[in-house]
Design a protein around this motif. Structure first.
Motif, PDB file in Angstrom:
ATOM      1  N   TYR A  51       2.716  -8.935   1.309  1.00 43.47           N
ATOM      2  CA  TYR A  51       1.733  -8.047   0.665  1.00 43.47           C
ATOM      3  C   TYR A  51       2.425  -6.963  -0.161  1.00 43.47           C
ATOM      4  O   TYR A  51       1.980  -6.643  -1.261  1.00 43.47           O
ATOM      5  CB  TYR A  51       0.809  -7.421   1.717  1.00 43.47           C
ATOM      6  CG  TYR A  51      -0.279  -6.579   1.086  1.00 43.47           C
ATOM      7  CD1 TYR A  51      -1.207  -7.164   0.214  1.00 43.47           C
ATOM      8  CD2 TYR A  51      -0.363  -5.209   1.312  1.00 43.47           C
ATOM      9  CE1 TYR A  51      -2.186  -6.406  -0.398  1.00 43.47           C
ATOM     10  CE2 TYR A  51      -1.351  -4.439   0.700  1.00 43.47           C
ATOM     11  CZ  TYR A  51      -2.264  -5.043  -0.152  1.00 43.47           C
ATOM     12  OH  TYR A  51      -3.230  -4.286  -0.759  1.00 43.47           O
ATOM     13  N   ASP A  52       3.532  -6.422   0.359  1.00 42.96           N
ATOM     14  CA  ASP A  52       4.250  -5.373  -0.382  1.00 42.96           C
ATOM     15  C   ASP A  52       4.652  -5.856  -1.768  1.00 42.96           C
ATOM     16  O   ASP A  52       4.559  -5.117  -2.746  1.00 42.96           O
ATOM     17  CB  ASP A  52       5.517  -4.950   0.386  1.00 42.96           C
ATOM     18  CG  ASP A  52       5.173  -4.099   1.600  1.00 42.96           C
ATOM     19  OD1 ASP A  52       4.012  -3.633   1.682  1.00 42.96           O
ATOM     20  OD2 ASP A  52       6.047  -3.914   2.461  1.00 42.96           O
ATOM     21  N   THR A  53       5.120  -7.097  -1.850  1.00 43.28           N
ATOM     22  CA  THR A  53       5.563  -7.644  -3.140  1.00 43.28           C
ATOM     23  C   THR A  53       4.391  -7.807  -4.094  1.00 43.28           C
ATOM     24  O   THR A  53       4.452  -7.412  -5.260  1.00 43.28           O
ATOM     25  CB  THR A  53       6.261  -9.007  -2.923  1.00 43.28           C
ATOM     26  OG1 THR A  53       7.311  -8.815  -1.974  1.00 43.28           O
ATOM     27  CG2 THR A  53       6.815  -9.560  -4.215  1.00 43.28           C
ATOM     28  N   ILE A  54       3.305  -8.397  -3.607  1.00 51.06           N
ATOM     29  CA  ILE A  54       2.137  -8.594  -4.476  1.00 51.06           C
ATOM     30  C   ILE A  54       1.625  -7.233  -4.960  1.00 51.06           C
ATOM     31  O   ILE A  54       1.355  -7.025  -6.138  1.00 51.06           O
ATOM     32  CB  ILE A  54       0.973  -9.294  -3.737  1.00 51.06           C
ATOM     33  CG1 ILE A  54       1.409 -10.596  -3.068  1.00 51.06           C
ATOM     34  CG2 ILE A  54      -0.180  -9.563  -4.689  1.00 51.06           C
ATOM     35  CD1 ILE A  54       0.336 -11.200  -2.159  1.00 51.06           C
ATOM     36  N   ARG A  55       1.512  -6.300  -4.015  1.00 49.64           N
ATOM     37  CA  ARG A  55       0.941  -4.983  -4.288  1.00 49.64           C
ATOM     38  C   ARG A  55       1.738  -4.256  -5.369  1.00 49.64           C
ATOM     39  O   ARG A  55       1.172  -3.651  -6.280  1.00 49.64           O
ATOM     40  CB  ARG A  55       0.954  -4.181  -2.991  1.00 49.64           C
ATOM     41  CG  ARG A  55       0.295  -2.844  -3.068  1.00 49.64           C
ATOM     42  CD  ARG A  55       0.329  -2.176  -1.693  1.00 49.64           C
ATOM     43  NE  ARG A  55      -0.523  -1.004  -1.704  1.00 49.64           N
ATOM     44  CZ  ARG A  55      -0.148   0.176  -2.164  1.00 49.64           C
ATOM     45  NH1 ARG A  55       1.082   0.361  -2.609  1.00 49.64           N
ATOM     46  NH2 ARG A  55      -0.995   1.193  -2.164  1.00 49.64           N
ATOM     47  N   ARG A  56       3.082  -4.335  -5.253  1.00 50.12           N
ATOM     48  CA  ARG A  56       3.944  -3.657  -6.228  1.00 50.12           C
ATOM     49  C   ARG A  56       3.677  -4.175  -7.645  1.00 50.12           C
ATOM     50  O   ARG A  56       3.497  -3.406  -8.581  1.00 50.12           O
ATOM     51  CB  ARG A  56       5.413  -3.893  -5.829  1.00 50.12           C
ATOM     52  CG  ARG A  56       6.389  -2.954  -6.476  1.00 50.12           C
ATOM     53  CD  ARG A  56       7.789  -3.082  -5.905  1.00 50.12           C
ATOM     54  NE  ARG A  56       8.364  -4.393  -6.140  1.00 50.12           N
ATOM     55  CZ  ARG A  56       8.774  -5.222  -5.192  1.00 50.12           C
ATOM     56  NH1 ARG A  56       8.652  -4.867  -3.932  1.00 50.12           N
ATOM     57  NH2 ARG A  56       9.286  -6.395  -5.481  1.00 50.12           N
TER      58      ARG A  56
END
Ligand code: 1HN
Length: 350
Positions: A51-56
């Motif tokens: 999720y952190d990667t998508i969110r960024r």
């Protein structure tokens, strides 16, 4: 072709094929084994998105393009085995959508059915035929096919949700239509929550105008986290977990007791801390979201670590096992309802 042929017959067959090709004729015996396989061989691969990667990346896109310019500001989760197809499985689509305060995503309707599963934020809404559903984290919201829908965000902070659609399936059926409303938003038709009052409690209206409303068999479109999490927690306190599912509940269409929409099924599950499931395969292709906790999932022997917000796809007939480190809450959607209707659903447990 596995039968043995002498060179003369091979040459004559090759000549026949050459002469048939312009007539659009093709010998089945050359391809039969590829067409009728002993078990599913999905072109889709098991895959994991943090999720952190998508969110960024999604927030960066928010600095560069508005929701209105984009129509929908979404990053597609593309299955590595299905490049360029806007598909997470051969039948389903997944994307993460961002809407920022003050933005709207203009009103349209289409033959594709969609669900939204809220990942973070509050204060934004999806309006379905002019009735707003205000979104809170882990709410499930539907926009069944053919229904006008627009999104808006009168609140504060970024709002992110998962879009799950049947885009590849509708493409396969060559059945897609779409249109845009002239106005950016649909005129308000009903107070927020009206539909849930009528259909959200396992009841339905009697003799009111709403009972006769044409909602194409899918009346309810908002399943709040506050309600489903309570149901799941209560269940977890009262039953021993299923060896393959843990504690699990499917969201239902109250009109017919079936999956939430004809083409998309959805459900939630809870695995107690330390719980490990058995291996399960099925012909449904499923997209899973980690709602709470942490752990790992093993798909076809590959282990992927899971944190809150992570998204995982398990293609048809992949062999899946879940392990909860902390109590693991999962949401999933799949094409199970379609497969059941077509007598193609099959599962196996080890
Ligand atoms: C769509 O209508 C939405 O309404 C999101 O938010 C994603 C992806 C493909 C086609 C239509 C939405 C979509 C979409």
């Amino acid at each position: 072709m596995s039968i043995m042929l002498d060179n003369d017959r091979k040459a004559q067959l090759a000549h026949l094929y050459d002469e048939m090709r312009p007539e659009h004729l093709y010998p089945l015996w050359e391809v039969l084994a590829k067409l009728v396989v002993p078990q599913p061989q999905s072109p889709a691969e098991p895959a994991h998105w943090s999720y952190d990667t998508i969110r960024r990346h999604l927030l960066r896109s928010g600095d560069l393009i508005s929701a209105e310019e984009a129509e929908r500001r979404v990053l597609i989760l593309e299955n590595p085995g299905l490049p360029g197809q806007s598909a997470i499985t051969p039948r389903l689509y997944a994307g993460l959508q961002l809407i920022l305060p003050g933005e709207i995503a203009p009103c349209h309707r289409h033959s594709q059915s969609a669900l939204r599963f809220v990942m973070e934020g509050e204060g934004a809404y999806t309006a379905v035929d002019g009735e707003k559903a205000f979104m809170n984290p882990f709410d499930l919201i539907l926009t069944p096919n053919g229904r006008w829908h627009d999104h808006g965000h009168p609140g504060k902070g970024p709002m992110i949700w998962l879009d799950g659609l049947d885009i590849p399936l509708v493409r396969y059926f060559d059945a897609g239509f779409a249109d845009r409303l002239e106005e950016p938003t649909f005129p308000e038709q009903a107070a927020p929550g009206s539909t849930r009052m009528r259909f959200g409690r396992n009841m339905r209206p009697v003799r009111s105008a709403a009972a006769a409303t044409d909602v194409r068999g899918v009346p309810l479109f908002h399943y709040p986290y506050a309600e489903w999490s309570e149901a799941l927690a209560a269940l977890a306190g009262h039953e021993t977990p299923d060896p393959w599912f843990g504690h699990a509940l499917e969201f239902l269409n109250p009109a017919d007791g079936g999956p939430v929409m004809p083409t998309i099924s959805a459900g939630v599950r809870l695995l107690p801390a330390g719980f490990e499931t058995g291996l399960r395969r099925s012909t449904e292709g499923a997209v899973h979201v980690v709602v709470e906790g942490s752990g790992e999932v093993e798909i076809d022997g590959e282990t992927m670590a899971l944190e809150q917000g992570d998204i995982v796809v398990a293609p048809s007939w992949s062999s899946t096992r879940w392990r909860a480190r902390k109590r693991l809450g999962l949401f999933a959607y799949s094409d199970r309802g379609v497969l059941e209707k077509l007598n193609l659903f099959k599962e196996s447990f080890e």
